[in-house]
Design an enzyme around this catalytic site. Structure first.
Site, PDB file in Angstrom:
ATOM      1  N   ASP A  41      -2.478  25.040  26.337  1.00 34.86           N
ATOM      2  CA  ASP A  41      -1.251  24.454  26.889  1.00 34.86           C
ATOM      3  C   ASP A  41      -1.007  23.008  27.179  1.00 34.86           C
ATOM      4  O   ASP A  41      -0.534  22.637  28.104  1.00 34.86           O
ATOM      5  CB  ASP A  41      -1.380  25.183  28.334  1.00 34.86           C
ATOM      6  CG  ASP A  41      -2.566  24.879  29.087  1.00 34.86           C
ATOM      7  OD1 ASP A  41      -3.326  24.351  28.637  1.00 34.86           O
ATOM      8  OD2 ASP A  41      -2.547  25.415  30.253  1.00 34.86           O
ATOM      9  N   HIS A 243      -7.446   3.934   5.672  1.00 36.31           N
ATOM     10  CA  HIS A 243      -7.010   4.474   6.924  1.00 36.31           C
ATOM     11  C   HIS A 243      -8.217   5.096   7.642  1.00 36.31           C
ATOM     12  O   HIS A 243      -7.809   6.108   8.282  1.00 36.31           O
ATOM     13  CB  HIS A 243      -5.960   5.459   6.323  1.00 36.31           C
ATOM     14  CG  HIS A 243      -4.626   5.069   5.996  1.00 36.31           C
ATOM     15  ND1 HIS A 243      -3.755   5.776   5.253  1.00 36.31           N
ATOM     16  CD2 HIS A 243      -4.240   3.516   6.187  1.00 36.31           C
ATOM     17  CE1 HIS A 243      -2.891   4.876   4.849  1.00 36.31           C
ATOM     18  NE2 HIS A 243      -2.793   3.647   5.329  1.00 36.31           N
ATOM     19  N   ASP A 260      -7.302  -2.717  12.338  1.00 32.84           N
ATOM     20  CA  ASP A 260      -5.862  -2.695  12.197  1.00 32.84           C
ATOM     21  C   ASP A 260      -5.364  -2.040  13.336  1.00 32.84           C
ATOM     22  O   ASP A 260      -5.518  -0.817  13.458  1.00 32.84           O
ATOM     23  CB  ASP A 260      -5.749  -2.010  10.804  1.00 32.84           C
ATOM     24  CG  ASP A 260      -4.004  -1.937  10.617  1.00 32.84           C
ATOM     25  OD1 ASP A 260      -3.334  -2.254  11.313  1.00 32.84           O
ATOM     26  OD2 ASP A 260      -3.924  -1.701   9.615  1.00 32.84           O
ATOM     27  N   ASP A 271       2.148  -4.514  14.208  1.00 27.26           N
ATOM     28  CA  ASP A 271       0.886  -3.949  13.242  1.00 27.26           C
ATOM     29  C   ASP A 271       0.283  -5.260  13.015  1.00 27.26           C
ATOM     30  O   ASP A 271       0.691  -6.051  11.831  1.00 27.26           O
ATOM     31  CB  ASP A 271       1.670  -3.514  12.056  1.00 27.26           C
ATOM     32  CG  ASP A 271       0.916  -2.832  11.060  1.00 27.26           C
ATOM     33  OD1 ASP A 271      -0.424  -2.585  11.266  1.00 27.26           O
ATOM     34  OD2 ASP A 271       1.482  -2.443  10.202  1.00 27.26           O
ATOM     35  N   HIS A 350      -3.209  -1.426  -2.511  1.00 29.01           N
ATOM     36  CA  HIS A 350      -2.190  -1.094  -1.761  1.00 29.01           C
ATOM     37  C   HIS A 350      -1.098  -2.380  -1.682  1.00 29.01           C
ATOM     38  O   HIS A 350      -1.316  -3.408  -2.385  1.00 29.01           O
ATOM     39  CB  HIS A 350      -2.556  -0.948  -0.194  1.00 29.01           C
ATOM     40  CG  HIS A 350      -3.055  -1.939   0.457  1.00 29.01           C
ATOM     41  ND1 HIS A 350      -2.412  -3.211   1.096  1.00 29.01           N
ATOM     42  CD2 HIS A 350      -4.371  -2.116   0.839  1.00 29.01           C
ATOM     43  CE1 HIS A 350      -3.155  -4.062   1.657  1.00 29.01           C
ATOM     44  NE2 HIS A 350      -4.315  -3.503   1.579  1.00 29.01           N
ATOM     45  N   HIS A 354       5.487  -3.739   4.449  1.00 30.07           N
ATOM     46  CA  HIS A 354       6.580  -2.929   4.801  1.00 30.07           C
ATOM     47  C   HIS A 354       7.566  -3.166   6.055  1.00 30.07           C
ATOM     48  O   HIS A 354       6.875  -4.154   6.751  1.00 30.07           O
ATOM     49  CB  HIS A 354       5.832  -1.532   5.245  1.00 30.07           C
ATOM     50  CG  HIS A 354       4.897  -1.705   6.233  1.00 30.07           C
ATOM     51  ND1 HIS A 354       5.156  -1.745   7.656  1.00 30.07           N
ATOM     52  CD2 HIS A 354       3.489  -1.991   6.059  1.00 30.07           C
ATOM     53  CE1 HIS A 354       4.064  -1.857   8.221  1.00 30.07           C
ATOM     54  NE2 HIS A 354       3.129  -1.908   7.450  1.00 30.07           N
ATOM     55  N   HIS A 361       5.879   1.904   9.763  1.00 32.71           N
ATOM     56  CA  HIS A 361       6.624   1.549   8.384  1.00 32.71           C
ATOM     57  C   HIS A 361       8.035   2.180   8.758  1.00 32.71           C
ATOM     58  O   HIS A 361       8.687   3.276   8.823  1.00 32.71           O
ATOM     59  CB  HIS A 361       5.849   2.880   7.842  1.00 32.71           C
ATOM     60  CG  HIS A 361       4.563   2.403   7.335  1.00 32.71           C
ATOM     61  ND1 HIS A 361       3.689   3.494   6.796  1.00 32.71           N
ATOM     62  CD2 HIS A 361       3.881   1.418   7.775  1.00 32.71           C
ATOM     63  CE1 HIS A 361       2.404   2.863   6.720  1.00 32.71           C
ATOM     64  NE2 HIS A 361       2.462   1.626   7.287  1.00 32.71           N
ATOM     65  N   GLU A 384       0.449  -8.099   4.381  1.00 38.01           N
ATOM     66  CA  GLU A 384      -1.154  -7.700   4.697  1.00 38.01           C
ATOM     67  C   GLU A 384      -1.777  -7.687   3.410  1.00 38.01           C
ATOM     68  O   GLU A 384      -2.269  -6.487   3.033  1.00 38.01           O
ATOM     69  CB  GLU A 384      -0.924  -6.366   5.508  1.00 38.01           C
ATOM     70  CG  GLU A 384       0.026  -5.380   4.925  1.00 38.01           C
ATOM     71  CD  GLU A 384       0.045  -3.932   5.653  1.00 38.01           C
ATOM     72  OE1 GLU A 384      -0.941  -3.452   5.987  1.00 38.01           O
ATOM     73  OE2 GLU A 384       1.085  -3.758   5.970  1.00 38.01           O
ATOM     74  N   TYR A 388     -11.288  -5.224  -1.045  1.00 37.79           N
ATOM     75  CA  TYR A 388     -12.029  -4.164  -0.720  1.00 37.79           C
ATOM     76  C   TYR A 388     -13.003  -4.039  -1.706  1.00 37.79           C
ATOM     77  O   TYR A 388     -12.712  -3.584  -2.905  1.00 37.79           O
ATOM     78  CB  TYR A 388     -11.411  -3.118  -0.532  1.00 37.79           C
ATOM     79  CG  TYR A 388     -10.172  -3.152   0.406  1.00 37.79           C
ATOM     80  CD1 TYR A 388     -10.112  -3.086   2.054  1.00 37.79           C
ATOM     81  CD2 TYR A 388      -8.676  -3.529  -0.109  1.00 37.79           C
ATOM     82  CE1 TYR A 388      -9.162  -3.348   2.734  1.00 37.79           C
ATOM     83  CE2 TYR A 388      -7.980  -3.563   0.676  1.00 37.79           C
ATOM     84  CZ  TYR A 388      -8.074  -3.716   1.929  1.00 37.79           C
ATOM     85  OH  TYR A 388      -6.968  -3.826   2.849  1.00 37.79           O
ATOM     86  N   ARG A 421      -8.859  -7.503   5.346  1.00 37.71           N
ATOM     87  CA  ARG A 421      -7.221  -7.246   5.114  1.00 37.71           C
ATOM     88  C   ARG A 421      -6.946  -8.302   6.424  1.00 37.71           C
ATOM     89  O   ARG A 421      -7.706  -8.540   7.516  1.00 37.71           O
ATOM     90  CB  ARG A 421      -6.792  -5.983   5.750  1.00 37.71           C
ATOM     91  CG  ARG A 421      -5.432  -5.900   5.613  1.00 37.71           C
ATOM     92  CD  ARG A 421      -4.641  -4.688   5.491  1.00 37.71           C
ATOM     93  NE  ARG A 421      -5.031  -3.619   6.467  1.00 37.71           N
ATOM     94  CZ  ARG A 421      -5.897  -2.571   6.384  1.00 37.71           C
ATOM     95  NH1 ARG A 421      -6.709  -2.471   5.205  1.00 37.71           N
ATOM     96  NH2 ARG A 421      -6.264  -1.638   7.428  1.00 37.71           N
ATOM     97  N   GLU A 423      -3.137  -9.288   8.440  1.00 36.64           N
ATOM     98  CA  GLU A 423      -1.747  -8.716   8.485  1.00 36.64           C
ATOM     99  C   GLU A 423      -1.358  -9.331   9.536  1.00 36.64           C
ATOM    100  O   GLU A 423      -1.808  -9.360  10.728  1.00 36.64           O
ATOM    101  CB  GLU A 423      -1.859  -7.157   8.444  1.00 36.64           C
ATOM    102  CG  GLU A 423      -0.544  -6.523   8.663  1.00 36.64           C
ATOM    103  CD  GLU A 423      -0.592  -4.776   8.993  1.00 36.64           C
ATOM    104  OE1 GLU A 423      -1.469  -4.547   9.473  1.00 36.64           O
ATOM    105  OE2 GLU A 423       0.444  -4.377   8.560  1.00 36.64           O
TER     106      GLU A 423
HETATM  107  N1  GLY Z   1      -1.232  -0.019  10.266  1.00 38.23           N
HETATM  108  C1  GLY Z   1      -0.644   0.737   8.993  1.00 38.23           C
HETATM  109  C2  GLY Z   1      -0.250  -0.289   8.074  1.00 38.23           C
HETATM  110  O1  GLY Z   1      -0.935  -1.426   8.151  1.00 38.23           O
HETATM  111  O2  GLY Z   1       0.439  -0.203   7.380  1.00 38.23           O
HETATM  112 MN    MN Z   2       1.073  -2.682   7.934  1.00 40.70          MN
HETATM  113 MN    MN Z   3      -1.692  -2.393   9.948  1.00 38.70          MN
END
Ligand code: GLY
Ligand code: MN
Ligand code: MN
Length: 455
Positions: A41, A243, A260, A271, A350, A354, A361, A384, A388, A421, A423
């Site tokens: 619940d 991720h 991140d 982000d 990647h 975005h 996103h 970003e 890696y 990374r 970003e």
């Molecule tokens: N945190 C998701 C991205 O960087 O796209």
């Molecule tokens: Mn992002």
């Molecule tokens: Mn991100």
């Protein structure tokens, strides 16, 4: 987290703009999000639907907005009734009266009356705008209402004949942020940048990844924000998992940690990713890779300008990264060939950005026909790039074999277990861009100083 930083007049202006584009003879039906069960619940925390919130500012579930341009009442809201018993247990409700007084509805009704009151609104309307195909149950309800109008054909009623995805008009509006949205996004990014600074300041070997996450969440909450997506806090090899959200491993001396994490403030996401050494000092290899990613990121950000296209930051980042990997001896071959054949992909798999807004996103097309979208003032994109190198080194893929390039699979361990990374959130302005997340340090000297001095 919806604190209503955006005034009611702004929501009214958005509805006006949408209705002007829809034109006479049309109707839009926009449902709120609904509760989702987590276990037994216990519900997941409620998060309003972005499209619905953008148009109404109304924070409750079990609601439907109806826009009827040119109608006697143009903005109708169906919502939950006031209910003292339910409000004692679960919290306050606006009720139909509150929806009119505080949210600008021309008329509001109990949601329990929607099956009776909505179908007549469809009569003699040609076009219906709604988010077709995202919610099967709601699609069926809309079709049921349409069929009620069709059933009256012999009385001279005309039922709608054209169904148009609401996003066709709404998402281009959401893509270009108005000044009120920019103000909220600036604050969302400022809070997230502070969270990253706090995590850098407390980091030391022996902490757990989740202890940095807790510092991040604490900062968000302290400022009345929440998270825009589950935070990624990955040390050592975990920094190479794009991720990663387990966040449950110890942070080791000599490793990097990649965070991140973005805030959500009044429905708007930030982000931000930062990567730093757990012990406060970059090793030679970490430094070399970090400087390369930073150079790629700065080159990419420089291309975010009105009139440039969406893929230019990616092209710029790929070029800098590929040339740098060759200089470091991690890639062999000619830069042009490696870019053409995507030979950098074992290290950078990647894309570079975005759209960012109410959704992390965010909505909005990336192409217009065959061509990449041109940046316009008010658009917000992330930039970003990353590199890696997981334990075991980057593995060759088909692109390498096609090029006849042999990858050094036995990379020196000092290059391994490093994911980097960087970003930032970039607003396109009239003259160039504004880095909304600039308060989060990213130059090596700044990061090392913050980690040494704690401020
Ligand atoms: N945190 C998701 C991205 O960087 O796209
Ligand atoms: Mn992002
Ligand atoms: Mn991100």
């Amino acid at each position: 987290m919806f604190a209503r930083a955006i005034p009611a007049a702004v929501f009214a202006r958005r509805r006006r703009s949408l209705m002007d584009q829809m034109g006479q003879g049309s109707i839009a039906i926009v449902p709120a999000a609904h509760h989702a069960l987590r276990n037994r619940d216990v519900d997941y925390p409620f998060r309003q639907d972005s499209d619905f919130y953008y148009l109404t500012g109304f924070p409750e579930p079990e609601a439907i907005a109806v826009l009827v341009p040119g109608g006697e009442r143009e903005f109708l809201l169906f919502c939950r009734d006031r209910d003292p018993q339910m409000e004692i247990w679960h919290g306050r409700r606006a009720g139909p009266r509150g929806a009119m007084e505080r949210y600008g509805a021309d008329k509001a009704h109990s949601i329990t009356a929607v099956d009776t009151l909505l179908p007549p609104l469809l009569e003699n309307r040609e076009r219906v705008y709604y988010a077709i195909g995202y919610n099967a149950a709601f699609d069926q309800r809309v079709m049921g209402w349409i069929n009620q109008a069709r059933a009256k054909a012999r009385t001279g009623v005309r039922a709608p004949t054209t169904f148009i995805a609401l996003e066709h008009l709404l998402h281009p509006m959401r893509l270009r942020k108005d000044s009120e949205e920019v103000a909220v996004m600036r604050e969302s990014a400022r809070i997230a940048a502070e969270a990253h600074r706090r995590a850098m300041a407390i980091c030391q070997p022996g902490l757990m990844e989740y202890q940095l996450e807790s510092e991040i969440l604490n900062t968000f909450l302290r400022h009345g924000a929440g998270w825009a997506y589950p935070s990624i806090v990955g040390g050592g090899d975990n920094s190479c998992i794009l991720h990663y959200t387990d966040n449950n491993a110890p942070l080791a001396d000599g490793d990097v940690v990649l965070i991140d994490a973005g805030a959500e403030l009044d429905g708007y996401a930030s982000d931000i990713t930062r990567t730093f050494p757990v012990n406060g000092r970059f090793s030679g290899e970490q430094r070399a890779l970090y400087e390369l990613v930073l150079a790629a990121q700065k080159a990419a950000i420089a291309t975010v300008q009105p009139g440039r296209h969406f893929n230019e930051p990616h092209d710029a980042a790929v070029r800098v990264l590929t040339e740098g990997l060759i200089d470091l001896g991690l890639l062999q071959g000619e830069a042009e060939d490696l870019i053409q054949a995507e030979g950098y992909k074992p290290f950078y798999m990647h894309r570079t950005g975005h759209w960012l807004g109410m959704d992390v996103h965010d909505v909005g097309h990336y192409k217009s026909g065959e061509d990449w979208r041109i940046f316009e003032p008010g658009m917000v994109t992330t930039v970003e790039p990353g590199l890696y190198i997981a334990a075991g080194g980057a593995q060759p893929d088909g692109a390498w074999a096609r090029l006849g390039v042999t990858l050094e699979t036995e990379l020196d361990p000092r290059w391994q277990r490093i994911g980097i990374r960087i970003e930032d959130d970039i607003l396109v302005t009239e003259r160039g861009n504004e880095v909304l997340s600039a308060d989060a340090p990213k130059d090596i000297d700044e990061i090392e100083a913050l980690m040494r001095d704690g401020r």
